[in-house]
Scaffold this motif. Structure first.
Motif, PDB file in Angstrom:
ATOM      1  N   ALA A   1       0.812  -1.117   0.474  1.00 31.14           N
ATOM      2  CA  ALA A   1       0.045   0.327  -0.138  1.00 31.14           C
ATOM      3  C   ALA A   1       0.297   1.321  -0.078  1.00 31.14           C
ATOM      4  O   ALA A   1       0.951   2.311  -0.862  1.00 31.14           O
ATOM      5  CB  ALA A   1      -1.217   0.383   0.984  1.00 31.14           C
ATOM      6  N   THR A   2       2.131   1.006   0.523  1.00 32.96           N
ATOM      7  CA  THR A   2       2.838   2.376   0.664  1.00 32.96           C
ATOM      8  C   THR A   2       3.058   2.433  -0.598  1.00 32.96           C
ATOM      9  O   THR A   2       3.821   3.631  -0.666  1.00 32.96           O
ATOM     10  CB  THR A   2       3.553   2.255   1.806  1.00 32.96           C
ATOM     11  N   LEU A   3       3.790   1.686  -1.752  1.00 39.77           N
ATOM     12  CA  LEU A   3       4.550   1.701  -3.148  1.00 39.77           C
ATOM     13  C   LEU A   3       3.268   2.126  -3.723  1.00 39.77           C
ATOM     14  O   LEU A   3       3.610   3.524  -4.626  1.00 39.77           O
ATOM     15  CB  LEU A   3       4.802   0.772  -3.664  1.00 39.77           C
ATOM     16  N   SER A   4       1.813   1.709  -3.725  1.00 44.49           N
ATOM     17  CA  SER A   4       1.059   2.591  -4.246  1.00 44.49           C
ATOM     18  C   SER A   4       0.640   3.746  -4.272  1.00 44.49           C
ATOM     19  O   SER A   4       0.233   3.980  -4.853  1.00 44.49           O
ATOM     20  CB  SER A   4       0.069   1.179  -4.317  1.00 44.49           C
ATOM     21  N   CYS A   5       1.079   4.398  -2.629  1.00 44.01           N
ATOM     22  CA  CYS A   5       0.737   5.738  -2.187  1.00 44.01           C
ATOM     23  C   CYS A   5       1.729   6.134  -2.167  1.00 44.01           C
ATOM     24  O   CYS A   5       0.833   7.291  -3.083  1.00 44.01           O
ATOM     25  CB  CYS A   5       0.919   5.439  -1.049  1.00 44.01           C
ATOM     26  N   ILE A   6       2.653   5.992  -2.504  1.00 45.55           N
ATOM     27  CA  ILE A   6       3.633   6.986  -3.426  1.00 45.55           C
ATOM     28  C   ILE A   6       3.853   6.838  -5.109  1.00 45.55           C
ATOM     29  O   ILE A   6       3.808   7.982  -5.478  1.00 45.55           O
ATOM     30  CB  ILE A   6       5.398   6.334  -2.893  1.00 45.55           C
TER      31      ILE A   6
END
Length: 244
Positions: free
Chosen positions: A138-143
């Motif tokens: 989720a963090t990667l997609s948020c970035i």
């Protein structure tokens, strides 16, 4: 399409002052479709367009969503991981610049910030691909700009903080020290040559080792902060967890 990067000698002088702002480059496309980047004019046979390569390696407020700040470093690293040529060019220049500073024995906060972001990004990619950790993915997609993923990331962080809080309480019941973002998960134990070692677990679910030369020595080293010496467990844990 094969990417070829042409760097005049003068361009490396520009890299030394990259922290001052964005560097404008020319993207040159030849008749046969080959792409080069340069800080000079393109050759007559090529079409040209301006490209702004971001040089700010410490801009934590570049993207905000749901109370979360994402640095320009992270955006650049993510874009390069997705195969974006200009982002990979920026990453390559930052890597070379910061590596050069490290060899010279100089330390700048912008390169330290970039190094920390680069290590964190690698950890996120590994955790997402190998461990399929929802929070990391989720963090990667948020970035990458997915606002829904930012919400999922925030929820995962909240759950992690709750779990960490329970672990801190458990450590306190055992008489082990704890602080903001860390707790001692293993008390001091005897090591080699009369030394002492303890384990601290950080809020990010990483662990570091604290070391003392002897039971009478109040100076503390960590497994991740080099030769830095600390005079309290709290200071050592906070600095160490920030590097882990």
């Amino acid at each position: 399409m094969k990417l070829k990067i042409v760097l005049p000698v003068a361009f490396f002088a520009v890299l030394i002052s990259m922290a001052a702002g964005a560097q404008s480059l020319k993207k040159c496309t030849s008749a046969d479709g080959k792409v080069t980047y340069t800080d000079r004019e393109c050759v007559a046979a090529a079409t040209a367009s301006n490209v702004n390569v971001s040089a700010g390696v410490a801009s934590p407020d570049s993207t905000k969503h749901a109370g979360t700040a994402i640095s320009q470093n992270m955006k650049t690293l993510y874009a390069c991981d997705q195969g974006k040529e200009v982002a990979c060019f920026t990453k390559e220049m930052l890597d070379k610049r910061c590596k050069s500073q490290s060899k010279e024995g100089t330390r700048y906060s912008d390169c330290e910030a970039y190094g920390a972001d680069r290590n964190k990004f690698r950890e996120l990619v590994s955790s997402c691909k190998n461990d399929n950790r929802e929070g990391a993915c989720a963090t990667l997609s948020c970035i990458g700009g997915d606002n829904n993923a930012c919400d999922r990331m925030k929820d995962a962080m909240g759950d992690r903080e709750k779990t960490h809080g329970k672990r801190i309480e458990a450590a306190a019941r055992q008489g082990l020290p704890a602080g903001k973002g860390w707790f001692m998960s293993q008390d001091w134990r005897d090591g080699a040559n009369g030394s002492k070692a303890a384990i601290v677990t950080c809020n990010a679910n990483t662990s570091i080792v604290l070391k003392k030369q002897s039971s009478m020595d109040h100076r503390i080293l960590t497994s991740v902060t080099g030769e830095a010496v600390f005079l309290s467990i709290d200071e050592a844990a906070i600095k160490g967890c920030g590097k882990a």
